[in-house]
Write an enzyme that holds these catalytic residues in place. Structure first.
Site, PDB file in Angstrom:
ATOM      1  N   PRO A  39       0.818  -1.211   0.000  1.00  0.00           N
ATOM      2  CA  PRO A  39       0.000   0.000   0.000  1.00  0.00           C
ATOM      3  C   PRO A  39       0.851   1.260   0.000  1.00  0.00           C
ATOM      4  CG  PRO A  39      -0.185  -1.163   2.109  1.00  0.00           C
ATOM      5  CD  PRO A  39       0.690  -2.000   1.227  1.00  0.00           C
ATOM      6  N   ASP A  40       0.353   2.337  -0.620  1.00  0.00           N
ATOM      7  CA  ASP A  40       1.062   3.620  -0.515  1.00  0.00           C
ATOM      8  C   ASP A  40       0.649   4.277   0.806  1.00  0.00           C
ATOM      9  OD1 ASP A  40      -1.455   4.611  -1.000  1.00  0.00           O
ATOM     10  OD2 ASP A  40      -1.002   5.448  -2.976  1.00  0.00           O
ATOM     11  N   PHE A  41       1.068   5.516   1.021  1.00  0.00           N
ATOM     12  CA  PHE A  41       0.705   6.194   2.264  1.00  0.00           C
ATOM     13  C   PHE A  41      -0.660   6.849   2.177  1.00  0.00           C
ATOM     14  CE2 PHE A  41       5.095   7.282   4.288  1.00  0.00           C
ATOM     15  CZ  PHE A  41       5.158   5.995   4.775  1.00  0.00           C
ATOM     16  N   ARG A  42      -0.882   7.530   1.045  1.00  0.00           N
ATOM     17  CA  ARG A  42      -1.955   8.523   1.070  1.00  0.00           C
ATOM     18  C   ARG A  42      -3.184   8.211   0.233  1.00  0.00           C
ATOM     19  NH1 ARG A  42       2.912  10.766   1.558  1.00  0.00           N
ATOM     20  NH2 ARG A  42       3.256  12.040   3.403  1.00  0.00           N
ATOM     21  N   ASN A 113      10.985   5.137  -2.328  1.00  0.00           N
ATOM     22  CA  ASN A 113      10.513   3.876  -1.757  1.00  0.00           C
ATOM     23  C   ASN A 113      11.609   3.187  -0.950  1.00  0.00           C
ATOM     24  OD1 ASN A 113       8.150   4.430  -2.982  1.00  0.00           O
ATOM     25  ND2 ASN A 113       8.457   3.048  -4.724  1.00  0.00           N
ATOM     26  N   ASP A 115      11.238  -0.207  -0.331  1.00  0.00           N
ATOM     27  CA  ASP A 115      10.981  -1.637  -0.531  1.00  0.00           C
ATOM     28  C   ASP A 115      12.075  -2.343  -1.321  1.00  0.00           C
ATOM     29  OD1 ASP A 115      10.480  -0.832  -3.214  1.00  0.00           O
ATOM     30  OD2 ASP A 115       8.337  -0.606  -2.812  1.00  0.00           O
ATOM     31  N   HIS A 132      15.226   7.863   0.513  1.00  0.00           N
ATOM     32  CA  HIS A 132      14.789   7.676   1.898  1.00  0.00           C
ATOM     33  C   HIS A 132      15.416   6.434   2.526  1.00  0.00           C
ATOM     34  CE1 HIS A 132      11.019  10.350   1.017  1.00  0.00           C
ATOM     35  NE2 HIS A 132      12.146  11.024   1.048  1.00  0.00           N
TER      36      HIS A 132
HETATM   37  P1  CNA Z   1       2.127   8.679  -1.318  1.00  0.00           P
HETATM   38  O1  CNA Z   1       2.091   9.986  -0.640  1.00  0.00           O
HETATM   39  O2  CNA Z   1       1.324   7.579  -0.717  1.00  0.00           O
HETATM   40  O3  CNA Z   1       1.593   8.937  -2.813  1.00  0.00           O
HETATM   41  C1  CNA Z   1       1.434   7.902  -3.745  1.00  0.00           C
HETATM   42  C2  CNA Z   1       0.919   8.512  -5.045  1.00  0.00           C
HETATM   43  O4  CNA Z   1       0.906   7.508  -6.039  1.00  0.00           O
HETATM   44  C3  CNA Z   1      -0.496   9.079  -4.938  1.00  0.00           C
HETATM   45  O5  CNA Z   1      -0.565  10.297  -5.621  1.00  0.00           O
HETATM   46  C4  CNA Z   1      -1.342   7.992  -5.622  1.00  0.00           C
HETATM   47  O6  CNA Z   1      -2.481   8.514  -6.235  1.00  0.00           O
HETATM   48  C5  CNA Z   1      -0.361   7.492  -6.668  1.00  0.00           C
HETATM   49  N1  CNA Z   1      -0.573   6.119  -7.084  1.00  0.00           N
HETATM   50  C6  CNA Z   1      -0.910   5.050  -6.312  1.00  0.00           C
HETATM   51  N2  CNA Z   1      -0.945   3.934  -7.052  1.00  0.00           N
HETATM   52  C7  CNA Z   1      -0.633   4.310  -8.333  1.00  0.00           C
HETATM   53  C8  CNA Z   1      -0.489   3.622  -9.557  1.00  0.00           C
HETATM   54  N3  CNA Z   1      -0.681   2.295  -9.652  1.00  0.00           N
HETATM   55  N4  CNA Z   1      -0.145   4.315 -10.657  1.00  0.00           N
HETATM   56  C9  CNA Z   1       0.066   5.641 -10.609  1.00  0.00           C
HETATM   57  N5  CNA Z   1      -0.065   6.361  -9.475  1.00  0.00           N
HETATM   58  C10 CNA Z   1      -0.391   5.700  -8.350  1.00  0.00           C
HETATM   59  O7  CNA Z   1       3.605   8.145  -1.528  1.00  0.00           O
HETATM   60  P2  CNA Z   1       4.922   8.980  -1.886  1.00  0.00           P
HETATM   61  O8  CNA Z   1       5.882   8.009  -2.419  1.00  0.00           O
HETATM   62  O9  CNA Z   1       4.624  10.196  -2.648  1.00  0.00           O
HETATM   63  O10 CNA Z   1       5.353   9.455  -0.425  1.00  0.00           O
HETATM   64  C11 CNA Z   1       6.632   9.418  -0.029  1.00  0.00           C
HETATM   65  C12 CNA Z   1       6.846   8.452   1.145  1.00  0.00           C
HETATM   66  C13 CNA Z   1       6.053   7.192   0.984  1.00  0.00           C
HETATM   67  C14 CNA Z   1       8.229   7.990   1.215  1.00  0.00           C
HETATM   68  O11 CNA Z   1       8.804   8.415   2.387  1.00  0.00           O
HETATM   69  C15 CNA Z   1       8.209   6.449   1.181  1.00  0.00           C
HETATM   70  O12 CNA Z   1       9.192   5.909   1.986  1.00  0.00           O
HETATM   71  C16 CNA Z   1       6.878   6.108   1.623  1.00  0.00           C
HETATM   72  N6  CNA Z   1       6.314   4.799   1.249  1.00  0.00           N
HETATM   73  C17 CNA Z   1       7.045   3.871   0.601  1.00  0.00           C
HETATM   74  C18 CNA Z   1       6.484   2.661   0.255  1.00  0.00           C
HETATM   75  C19 CNA Z   1       7.331   1.661  -0.468  1.00  0.00           C
HETATM   76  O13 CNA Z   1       8.531   1.583  -0.235  1.00  0.00           O
HETATM   77  N7  CNA Z   1       6.725   0.892  -1.379  1.00  0.00           N
HETATM   78  C20 CNA Z   1       5.155   2.382   0.575  1.00  0.00           C
HETATM   79  C21 CNA Z   1       4.435   3.368   1.259  1.00  0.00           C
HETATM   80  C22 CNA Z   1       5.021   4.560   1.591  1.00  0.00           C
END
Ligand code: CNA
Length: 279
Positions: A39-42, A113, A115, A132
């Site tokens: 999952p993403d954060f937001r 990310n 991961d 990060h």
């Molecule tokens: P965020 O703030 O959660 O934003 C994610 C963005 O991606 C949003 O605008 C979503 O609408 C968009 N989105 C989600 N799925 C898709 C998709 N399939 N295709 C296109 N767009 C999509 O996350 P950010 O990365 O902007 O925030 C930065 C943080 C999140 C960092 O500090 C990370 O470490 C942290 N994070 C990392 C992971 C990971 O490592 N996979 C997971 C969750 C959070």
């Protein structure tokens, strides 16, 4: 793919195909890993911040707060076990970036990310900037002794509550940047150098990020005007929304659809499918 998306993919592909020197810098976030099941954060409803309630946090960001961690490491450890490298496979977008590398069209990947899926997809160390941090390095938060990745992983696999320092029994923390901690100096030095050398042959493509976390979020605004910028995201975000440039290319939609269609337009579908199938 709708008509608007097809036009954007066509525009990105044209920039790459029409100039054999064209190289891409990808600035990526959690959105390229949501298709892997992380999952993403937001994202409302599915994002981590909406799902952290079960960890009994006073506020969602506390999971990455260094002061909170010192007093209560459990929420971070719960999350770390979930996000730990090896639990997930790279997405099509990760593989597409690898195809760019194989075709000598990749200048750099800057990722927020943690991961490590860029590494899993085979992005080379000198092409990759983990802004990060990542799980690859670990240290004791008290005596700073460094530990290899396996130490943290093995402690988790053995079912220990927390990984502890063999010397001082302090908590072991992967070198993931928490709120209140500095980003790795390599992030700043690489970007300073890249931004100085960016020219008309480069394209900066921002993918799957809300551009809400600084200083990473400020990078698109620092891209010189002579350099083309593109955004691939579910919605318009950051500088693309507040200070759009006439030449910006916006693909509103899933990064997986974008990866498939861009590979198709560039004639790289076979290479992409091979990587996806061999993962
Ligand atoms: P965020 O703030 O959660 O934003 C994610 C963005 O991606 C949003 O605008 C979503 O609408 C968009 N989105 C989600 N799925 C898709 C998709 N399939 N295709 C296109 N767009 C999509 O996350 P950010 O990365 O902007 O925030 C930065 C943080 C999140 C960092 O500090 C990370 O470490 C942290 N994070 C990392 C992971 C990971 O490592 N996979 C997971 C969750 C959070």
């Amino acid at each position: 793919m709708n008509e608007e998306q097809a036009v954007s993919i066509g525009q990105i592909a044209k920039l790459i195909k029409s100039n054999s020197k064209a190289k891409v810098i990808f600035l990526v976030g959690a959105g390229i890993s949501t298709p892997c099941g992380i999952p993403d954060f937001r994202s409302p409803g599915t994002g981590l911040y909406d799902n952290l309630a079960k960890l009994n946090l006073p506020y969602a960001e506390a999971v990455f707060d260094i002061d909170f961690f010192q007093g209560n490491p459990q929420p971070f450890y719960t999350l770390a076990k979930e996000l730990y490298p090896g639990n997930y496979e790279p997405s099509k977008f990760h593989h597409l970036m690898r195809v760019f590398q194989d075709k000598n069209r990749l200048h750099r990947v800057y990722t927020q990310n943690i991961d490590t899926l860029e590494r899993c997809a085979g992005i080379l160390g000198d092409r990759l900037v983990e802004a990060h941090g990542s799980f690859a390095r670990n240290h004791c938060i008290d005596c700073r002794k460094e530990y290899p990745q396996e130490y943290f992983k093995d402690s988790m696999a053995e079912g220990k509550e927390f990984a502890r320092c063999a010397v001082c029994k302090g908590l072991i923390k992967p070198q993931i940047v928490f709120f209140g901690e500095n980003l790795p100096s390599r992030f700043f030095s690489m970007w300073d150098n890249d931004v100085k050398t960016l020219n008309e042959d480069n394209i900066v493509i921002v993918v799957g990020t809300s551009l809400a976390v600084y200083p990473f979020a400020s990078l698109p605004a620092e891209v010189p005007r002579k350099v083309n910028r593109a955004l691939i995201n579910l919605q318009k975000v950051g500088d693309f929304k507040t200070k759009p440039r006439k030449s910006d290319i916006i693909f509103k939609g899933s990064s997986e659809v974008a990866a498939e269609e861009l590979a198709k337009e560039l004639g790289w579908s076979e290479e992409l499918v091979t990587l996806v199938d061999s993962a």
